[in-house]
Motif scaffolding. Structure first.
Motif, PDB file in Angstrom:
ATOM      1  N   UNK B 164      10.391  10.275   0.293  1.00  0.00           N
ATOM      2  CA  UNK B 164       9.032  10.781   0.058  1.00  0.00           C
ATOM      3  C   UNK B 164       8.091   9.589  -0.112  1.00  0.00           C
ATOM      4  N   UNK B 165       8.445   8.771  -1.115  1.00  0.00           N
ATOM      5  CA  UNK B 165       7.722   7.523  -1.320  1.00  0.00           C
ATOM      6  C   UNK B 165       8.709   6.387  -1.133  1.00  0.00           C
ATOM      7  N   UNK B 166       8.479   5.589  -0.131  1.00  0.00           N
ATOM      8  CA  UNK B 166       9.438   4.521   0.164  1.00  0.00           C
ATOM      9  C   UNK B 166       9.374   3.445  -0.909  1.00  0.00           C
ATOM     10  N   UNK B 167      10.520   3.145  -1.568  1.00  0.00           N
ATOM     11  CA  UNK B 167      10.493   2.031  -2.515  1.00  0.00           C
ATOM     12  C   UNK B 167      10.205   0.729  -1.765  1.00  0.00           C
ATOM     13  N   UNK B 168       9.514  -0.183  -2.410  1.00  0.00           N
ATOM     14  CA  UNK B 168       9.139  -1.432  -1.757  1.00  0.00           C
ATOM     15  C   UNK B 168      10.364  -2.210  -1.261  1.00  0.00           C
ATOM     16  N   UNK B 169      11.426  -2.218  -2.074  1.00  0.00           N
ATOM     17  CA  UNK B 169      12.627  -2.960  -1.694  1.00  0.00           C
ATOM     18  C   UNK B 169      13.175  -2.411  -0.374  1.00  0.00           C
ATOM     19  N   UNK B 170      13.181  -1.091  -0.254  1.00  0.00           N
ATOM     20  CA  UNK B 170      13.685  -0.488   0.977  1.00  0.00           C
ATOM     21  C   UNK B 170      12.804  -0.890   2.157  1.00  0.00           C
ATOM     22  N   UNK B 171      11.509  -0.885   1.934  1.00  0.00           N
ATOM     23  CA  UNK B 171      10.579  -1.258   3.005  1.00  0.00           C
ATOM     24  C   UNK B 171      10.860  -2.688   3.468  1.00  0.00           C
ATOM     25  N   UNK B 172      11.050  -3.592   2.485  1.00  0.00           N
ATOM     26  CA  UNK B 172      11.341  -4.990   2.821  1.00  0.00           C
ATOM     27  C   UNK B 172      12.623  -5.075   3.644  1.00  0.00           C
ATOM     28  N   UNK B 173      13.671  -4.372   3.173  1.00  0.00           N
ATOM     29  CA  UNK B 173      14.951  -4.444   3.873  1.00  0.00           C
ATOM     30  C   UNK B 173      14.844  -3.849   5.272  1.00  0.00           C
ATOM     31  N   UNK B 174      14.175  -2.707   5.377  1.00  0.00           N
ATOM     32  CA  UNK B 174      14.079  -2.054   6.688  1.00  0.00           C
ATOM     33  C   UNK B 174      13.327  -2.950   7.673  1.00  0.00           C
ATOM     34  N   UNK B 175      12.217  -3.523   7.225  1.00  0.00           N
ATOM     35  CA  UNK B 175      11.476  -4.419   8.123  1.00  0.00           C
ATOM     36  C   UNK B 175      12.328  -5.632   8.459  1.00  0.00           C
ATOM     37  N   UNK B 176      12.998  -6.180   7.441  1.00  0.00           N
ATOM     38  CA  UNK B 176      13.840  -7.352   7.667  1.00  0.00           C
ATOM     39  C   UNK B 176      14.947  -7.048   8.658  1.00  0.00           C
ATOM     40  N   UNK B 177      15.609  -5.916   8.484  1.00  0.00           N
ATOM     41  CA  UNK B 177      16.743  -5.577   9.344  1.00  0.00           C
ATOM     42  C   UNK B 177      16.341  -5.273  10.776  1.00  0.00           C
ATOM     43  N   UNK B 178      15.058  -5.000  10.991  1.00  0.00           N
ATOM     44  CA  UNK B 178      14.645  -4.712  12.369  1.00  0.00           C
ATOM     45  C   UNK B 178      13.845  -5.866  12.982  1.00  0.00           C
TER      46      UNK B 178
END
Lengths: 321, 310, 342
Positions: B164-178
């Motif tokens: 629902x609300x993306x945690x910042x850590x997840x956002x960092x990891x997702x961007x990093x992993x892609x």
């Protein structure tokens, strides 16, 4: 003669040529870099291995050290365990610019092998690095220098010190003086001779210049397209070469004497590609031998003893040119 | 906005100038540094980046208001820039300048952290593929091909849709992993050529194992392209984060990121352009600064540019 | 003596170093002449300035960091090349003075065929049509001894061997029948048997076309076999200049002497075990800091006080006509100091 320290038997190394993107239909091609090479070197002696570019001499060097795994053949040089082998056999490369890590100081370069083989640490390593530098004729203050701050000759000395750091018995010198200026080349050749005497080293000296080899080798082997075509004690090879390729090679070397009345045998054409070497004797398309005939085109001459301890791979090695 | 805040802003500017000056002085001492400075965009780049980093670090000192504080949702919304609100207020009457300052923390932070993840991963994969070659290389590079072929925004949308609300850590990891695919290609190419160098063969001849060869001899010599691609990558990640936030999928409200600020302002673009324009400018300026620094670093770290007479 | 084709006077080519540590005086006051039809050998080790000298003649020095100092003078057939307008200079480059470089791998453009590249100079300088240029290119390929020239003319550089590329380079250089060919280490990158072919070819072409050749090399053997006169360079200067036969018979500069003694010779008697080569101690100094006095004195076995303080001029050896054998060494004024080495 003392027993052989290094014995290489039937070394074969073929490289696959990658097919290009648009050549899918073609079969994979093989470069026969080394095609059945055998030799032995006695302890404390030097074998000069000579040949032009692409003859496979560097592949022999690297296969002997198992930096490249040969396809067939054996290298007998003591321990089979690789790391132990590495300590006994070392290599010095041609390019004094490419063979040192540009981001490591001389000290780091020399300390690394000591650490890998747990030979020395701390103050003891420091002492040994200084001793090594001194042994190769460099001031110990060079330890703090980076490769780009050194001249070509100095870098080559560092490369030699690195090889000596693990106290090897056998050192492969792969075109180790070829890239150096004449006056520096002489210095490094003398250094190698001194080191051999002092440390009782055994050398495999690889070069394209027969004149340089003359100063250091006890035995000389000449390679052409992956095979040894002549192998003899140095004196015999230089005085009475038997293979027409060796003869042309010797005659092609420019002599610093304008009055030298010499007959230069200019070989026609280029060295054929090792992908498709000529059938029979590999050398026959360029061979200047007057007796050359159909036999040469069909039958590969074996390396045979044509005089005591003098081997040549030519059907007409006994006959004058 | 009171005098103290102006003073703090002046302090931030002074700090950035000091940093840029210090970088210049240190750079002048080395040949690589002089190559860096020769690039006209490098010094301004360092200054701009230093300025925004100072803002991010000293946000509570510089920002006149709480970035989420809504003093008057009706009467104070979409106010143009004034003495009280130097960059105006947004649709919820929040101070744009304060949000910009706090947003620097999030935008720069995401950019740097995600790039750190991406570069580490890319360097590792590229080094492994380039050093071991054969099937390892083939497998990894096919995977990278797939990664490069997939439109990244869709991958991100899919992942982001899980929360629902993306945690910042997840956002960092997702961007990093892609974001590591390009880097891995670059590093692989570099490693492929470095592993043929004689000093690598020398290290192997001395008995060095693969790990030592890769970490001591190969990667340090491949550092230049990695660093340059990282500097450029941070800018890209910031743009990506802005894009995601703009789509409403990035940093969740009310946390101020520059991307989400633009998104918040779009509806009133005609009435209150400052709400979107200033964060947009901030992104543009920082990305340009990073590009300038990357260009300078490319010159500085390229040993072939070490001039010398014959 | 005939009027020289090329006259170089007091050539100074300096480079500003990147490190900002000063000026590299790569070529520092070089004067010599090239006469029509002769082969002049220039020998020296890396960093002696021989390549920079050859590049300076055609003003191919990258500027910056390099520059030719005012006061230098390069005259070709009575025209000062250093003051020519770029357009006039281009009319000479490749047309009257041509160059062959060391690296046959990188000196050819990989996207054009051998024929295109050989013919280009003829198109530029003589206004030949593409078709005529192609025919000329085929003739040139035949001249430089490439088999099947009609076929090879359409080959790209990567389809040619190293020796053939060097032949293509020579064909390119010779298509306009230049009066002077500058060959900078033309055989260094080649194998011995191919080197022999190329040297033979250069000798034959020179005799056929009657051009002058400046042969720049580090290999004393190559000069001995091909050059009429030799210039020995050290530290940006000419240290000795003499007819080839005389230089090899009687090298007078201690550097020439040391250099000749340190070359491994194929015609030497068989080596003794652990025999040693003669060496010149030390190494070439940096071009940013040439030693004061005679630049060779720190490595010279004969050096005395004067050598450390006073730079010797080129002195006449007094053999043959004045100026045929000159040596930059104080020993010529005090020959007794040339004592046998210990």
């Amino acid at each position: 003669m003392t027993a052989a320290l290094v014995q290489v038997e039937g070394l074969v190394k073929h490289f696959r040529v990658e097919r290009g993107l648009f050549r899918v239909g073609r079969p994979r091609r093989l470069v026969r870099a080394v095609d059945g090479v055998s030799f032995a070197i006695s302890a404390g002696r030097t074998l000069g291995l000579v040949g032009e570019s692409g003859c496979g001499k560097s592949t022999v060097a690297r296969s002997t050290l198992r930096l490249i795994e040969p396809d067939a053949g054996s290298v007998a040089a003591g321990p089979r365990q690789l790391r132990a082998l590495r300590r006994r056999m070392q290599i010095v490369f041609q390019d004094p610019y490419g063979s040192l890590n540009p981001r490591m100081t001389v000290r780091q370069t020399l300390a690394e092998p000591l650490a890998i083989h747990r030979l020395a640490r701390g103050a003891e390593a420091e002492r040994r690095i200084a001793a090594l530098l001194e042994e190769v004729g460099l001031d110990p203050t060079f330890a703090n220098a980076y490769p780009h701050e050194l001249s070509g000759g100095q870098r080559q000395r560092v490369g030699i010190a690195r090889a000596l750091s693990v106290e090897p018995e056998f050192v492969v010198l792969d075109e180790a003086v070829s890239a150096l200026d004449v006056s520096v080349q002489a210095q490094v050749l003398n250094l190698l001779t001194d080191l051999q005497q002092r440390r009782r080293l055994t050398y495999l000296f690889i070069a394209h210049d027969l004149a340089v080899v003359k100063y250091i080798a006890d035995q000389v082997a000449v390679m052409y397209l992956g095979r040894i075509v002549e192998h003899a004690p140095a004196a015999a090879l230089y005085q009475a070469p038997r293979h027409p390729y060796t003869r042309s090679l010797l005659s092609a070397i420019p002599v610093p004497n304008p009055n030298a009345a010499r007959q230069r045998i200019v070989l026609p054409g280029d060295v054929p590609s090792p992908v498709a070497p000529p059938p029979g004797c590999h050398f026959h398309p360029r061979c200047p031998h007057p007796k050359k005939n159909d036999l040469c085109r069909v039958e590969t001459p074996r390396l045979r003893e044509v005089a005591p301890a003098h081997f040549a791979a030519c059907h007409f090695a006994e006959e004058p040119m | 906005m009171n005098a103290w805040k102006w003073l703090a802003l002046a302090g931030a500017l002074a700090a950035a100038l000091l940093v840029a000056g210090a970088v210049r002085r240190r750079a002048l001492g080395t040949a690589a540094g002089r190559r860096f400075l020769r690039h006209p965009a490098s010094t301004p780049g360092v200054f701009v980046l230093a300025f925004f980093v100072t803002l991010a670090l000293a946000a509570p000192l510089v920002a006149p208001y709480d970035p989420d504080w809504m003093p008057g949702i009706v009467e104070l919304q979409n106010r143009p820039p004034s003495g009280l609100h130097p960059l105006g207020t947004d649709v919820y009457s929040r101070d744009v300048w304060s949000r910009l300052v706090y947003g620097a923390r999030i935008s720069l932070g995401i950019g740097a952290l995600a790039m750190l993840v991406a570069v580490t991963l890319g360097a590792a994969v590229g080094a492994v593929a380039g050093y071991f070659r054969r099937w390892v290389d083939a497998a990894l590079m096919r995977f990278v091909d797939v990664g490069l072929a997939l439109p990244r925004i869709f991958v991100l949308l899919m992942v982001v849709a899980l929360w629902e609300h993306v945690p910042l850590a997840v956002l960092v990891l997702v961007i990093g992993f892609t974001s590591w695919f390009g880097t891995s290609r670059l590093v692989r190419a570099e490693v492929l050529s470095l592993r043929e160098r004689e000093f690598v063969a020398a290290a192997r001849a001395l008995g060095a194992g693969p790990r030592r060869v890769v970490f001591r001899h190969v990667l340090p010599n491949a550092a230049a392209p990695i660093i340059v691609s990282a500097a450029l990558g941070i800018g890209n990640v910031m743009l990506l984060e802005a894009g995601l936030s703009f789509l409403g999928l990035g940093v969740p409200s009310p946390a101020p990121s520059w991307g989400s600020m633009i998104f918040d302002g779009t509806e009133k673009m005609a009435v209150a352009p400052w709400t979107s324009v200033f964060p947009g400018l901030a992104i543009a300026v920082v990305v340009m600064a990073l590009n300038g620094i990357a260009d300078g670093l490319r010159d500085a770290l390229d040993p072939r540019r070490e001039g010398g007479a014959a | 003596m005939t009027e020289p084709l090329l006259r170089v006077r007091d050539l100074k080519t300096y480079f500003v170093t990147e490190q900002g540590s000063g000026t590299a005086r790569a070529v520092d006051g070089v004067s010599f002449e090239v006469h029509p039809g002769e082969t002049l050998g220039i020998v020296g080790e890396s960093g002696c300035g021989k390549t920079v000298t050859s590049l300076s003649i055609l003003r191919l020095i990258p500027e910056p960091p390099g520059h030719i100092r005012p006061g230098s003078f390069i005259e070709f057939e009575g025209r000062n090349l250093l003051t020519l307008a770029p357009k006039e200079l281009r009319a000479i480059r490749g047309n009257q003075i041509a160059m062959v470089f060391q690296e046959p791998m990188t000196s050819l453009n990989p996207v054009f065929t051998a024929g295109d590249q050989i013919g280009e100079a003829a198109v530029v300088h003589q206004g030949l049509s593409r078709k005529a240029a192609r025919r000329r290119a085929i003739d040139m390929l035949r001249l430089v001894g490439i088999p099947d020239p009609e076929e090879r003319v359409d080959h790209y550089p990567h389809q040619l061997s190293g020796g053939m590329r060097q032949r293509v380079m020579i064909a390119m250089a010779l298509i306009c029948h230049p009066k002077l060919l500058i060959a900078d280490e033309p055989t260094t990158a080649l194998d011995v048997t191919i080197q022999a072919q190329i040297l033979e070819l250069l000798d034959r072409l020179q005799a056929d076309l009657g051009m002058a050749v400046m042969l720049i090399t580090h290999d004393l053997g190559v000069v001995a076999g091909s050059a009429d006169r030799v210039i020995v360079m050290y530290a940006g200067q000419i240290v000795e200049q003499a007819p080839t036969v005389e230089l090899f018979a009687r090298p007078l500069h201690p550097y020439s002497e040391g250099l000749m003694a340190s070359v491994p010779r194929i015609d030497a008697p068989p080596r003794q075990r652990h025999g040693r080569l003669h060496t010149i101690p030390g190494q070439v100094p940096a071009a940013t800091a040439w030693p004061p006095g005679c630049r060779f004195h720190p490595r010279c076995p004969y050096a005395w006080d004067r050598c450390r303080q006073e730079e010797p001029p080129l002195l006449d050896a007094g053999t043959g006509e004045p100026g045929t054998h000159t040596v930059r060494c104080w020993l010529l004024t005090e020959p007794r100091r040339r004592t046998p080495r210990p």
